[in-house]
Design a protein around this motif. Structure first.
Motif, mmCIF file in Angstrom:
data_model
loop_
_atom_site.group_PDB
_atom_site.id
_atom_site.type_symbol
_atom_site.label_atom_id
_atom_site.label_comp_id
_atom_site.label_asym_id
_atom_site.label_seq_id
_atom_site.Cartn_x
_atom_site.Cartn_y
_atom_site.Cartn_z
ATOM 1 N N ALA A 14 0.841 -1.176 0.000
ATOM 2 C CA ALA A 14 0.000 0.000 0.000
ATOM 3 C C ALA A 14 0.871 1.217 0.000
ATOM 4 O O ALA A 14 1.404 1.582 0.999
ATOM 5 C CB ALA A 14 -0.839 -0.027 1.237
ATOM 6 N N GLN A 111 -0.434 1.114 4.397
ATOM 7 C CA GLN A 111 -1.632 0.376 4.769
ATOM 8 C C GLN A 111 -1.337 -1.122 4.890
ATOM 9 O O GLN A 111 -0.724 -1.721 4.008
ATOM 10 C CB GLN A 111 -2.718 0.577 3.716
ATOM 11 C CG GLN A 111 -3.196 2.001 3.573
ATOM 12 C CD GLN A 111 -4.025 2.150 2.312
ATOM 13 O OE1 GLN A 111 -3.473 2.161 1.214
ATOM 14 N NE2 GLN A 111 -5.334 2.250 2.447
ATOM 15 N N LEU A 113 -2.154 -4.892 4.515
ATOM 16 C CA LEU A 113 -2.999 -5.694 3.636
ATOM 17 C C LEU A 113 -3.322 -7.025 4.301
ATOM 18 O O LEU A 113 -2.417 -7.747 4.728
ATOM 19 C CB LEU A 113 -2.307 -5.952 2.300
ATOM 20 C CG LEU A 113 -3.056 -6.887 1.347
ATOM 21 C CD1 LEU A 113 -4.349 -6.249 0.859
ATOM 22 C CD2 LEU A 113 -2.189 -7.283 0.165
ATOM 23 N N TYR A 135 -6.915 -3.323 1.982
ATOM 24 C CA TYR A 135 -5.927 -2.470 2.599
ATOM 25 C C TYR A 135 -6.624 -1.680 3.699
ATOM 26 O O TYR A 135 -7.646 -1.022 3.460
ATOM 27 C CB TYR A 135 -5.344 -1.496 1.570
ATOM 28 C CG TYR A 135 -4.435 -2.141 0.561
ATOM 29 C CD1 TYR A 135 -3.158 -2.563 0.919
ATOM 30 C CD2 TYR A 135 -4.845 -2.306 -0.766
ATOM 31 C CE1 TYR A 135 -2.314 -3.145 -0.008
ATOM 32 C CE2 TYR A 135 -4.003 -2.885 -1.694
ATOM 33 C CZ TYR A 135 -2.741 -3.296 -1.310
ATOM 34 O OH TYR A 135 -1.909 -3.878 -2.231
ATOM 35 N N HIS A 150 -9.592 -5.028 -2.363
ATOM 36 C CA HIS A 150 -8.569 -5.410 -3.329
ATOM 37 C C HIS A 150 -8.809 -6.817 -3.852
ATOM 38 O O HIS A 150 -9.064 -7.750 -3.077
ATOM 39 C CB HIS A 150 -7.194 -5.338 -2.667
ATOM 40 C CG HIS A 150 -6.062 -5.393 -3.639
ATOM 41 N ND1 HIS A 150 -5.948 -4.541 -4.711
ATOM 42 C CD2 HIS A 150 -4.976 -6.209 -3.701
ATOM 43 C CE1 HIS A 150 -4.847 -4.819 -5.390
ATOM 44 N NE2 HIS A 150 -4.242 -5.835 -4.796
#
Length: 292
Positions: A14, A111, A113, A135, A150
């Motif tokens: 991210a 971020q 994930l 994320y 995502h």
């Protein structure tokens, strides 16, 4: 270069792609981060540490922009199967440092994930995979801050030492406006790999592209890029290393072309139920990325 039955879909980072102007944002998943990996195939059962690090310079004006991204991740290839696919879980915590247009470096955590993946071995050296994750929000101001749904879709052919992989990465923002007013468009990335193994050595070509998807905002300047490069890898035993260099050949609204060097380490950590002294179920020193 490397693991029988491996065949990984490395999941993504991210990071806001450092660019040219605070009003524009890049892909939440760093473009190019999965090239070199046969992302369509399942991992052999076990726990893996995978770290992909890159440093790049974008020739923006009046001064260049620099971006370093480190993507450590843990992947658990479970013993469970769903719809005849290997079930895999991923946790990834990016760390980034950026100096846009010659400014002082800023750094922080990106971020996190969290993702689950299904990976199928279809036979005849063909595999496909699907990943679904998110994320999480981030308080770091130099990266994308809003949560992202995502998805990833990959297909791989790995016969006769080849790794021919196409990997699509698709992101949908839950909220398209950051706390500081930056607009975040949905995005689509494509990572491409065509490499060949000669024993423990792996060489070949890689490429990747990314684009913001249409936003409906006439004032928004959509970003996009396409880069090509070369990869070399070597299997040192349980640890596998890959290095590649990429250069943009086309870009849109990034303010310049990016040249980037990448280094990846893949380390199998063994099965979660391994016990000290258990030689049967201990870590398997099979080479990563080789077909079973």
């Amino acid at each position: 270069m490397p693991v029988s039955g491996w065949k990984v879909a490395l999941v993504g980072a991210a990071v806001a792609c450092a660019a040219h102007g605070a009003a524009r944002a890049g892909s939440a998943a760093q473009p190019g981060q999965t090239v070199g990996l046969p992302a369509g195939f399942p991992l052999a059962e076990g726990l893996y540490l995978i770290d992909t690090s890159s440093f790049g310079v974008r020739d923006t004006r009046p001064r260049d922009s620099e971006l370093n991204v480190n993507l450590p991740s843990i992947i658990w290839a479970t013993p469970w199967r769903v719809l005849d696919a290997r079930l895999q879980f991923t946790v990834l915590q990016p760390v980034t440092a950026t100096a846009p247009n010659g400014a002082r470096y800023q750094s922080g955590f990106g971020q996190t994930l969290l993702a689950a993946q299904l990976a199928w071995d279809l036979g005849q050296h063909v595999g496909v995979s699907y990943l679904l994750g998110a994320y999480l929000p981030s308080d770091t101001k130099v990266v994308i801050r809003n949560p992202v749904l995502h998805q990833r879709f990959a297909a791989t052919y790995n016969g006769d030492g080849w790794n021919l992989t196409a990997h699509f990465l698709y992101g949908i923002f839950f909220d398209t406006t950051s706390p500081t007013g930056t607009y975040y468009p949905d995005f689509l990335n494509l990572d491409l790999t065509a490499t060949k193994k000669f024993g423990k050595l792996e060489v070949g070509a890689v490429a990747f592209g990314s684009t913001d998807l249409p936003t409906g905002r006439a004032s928004y300047q959509r970003q996009g890029q396409f880069a090509v490069g070369a990869l070399v890898g070597y299997n040192f035993g349980p640890v596998n290393l890959q290095a590649y260099v990429t250069r943009d050949v086309a870009e849109r609204n990034y303010g310049g072309f990016d040249t980037r060097g990448w280094l990846r380490a893949i380390v199998p950590l063994g099965k979660l139920d391994d016990q000290p002294g258990d030689k049967t179920d201990g870590p398997q020193p099979e080479p990563l990325l080789a077909k079973r």
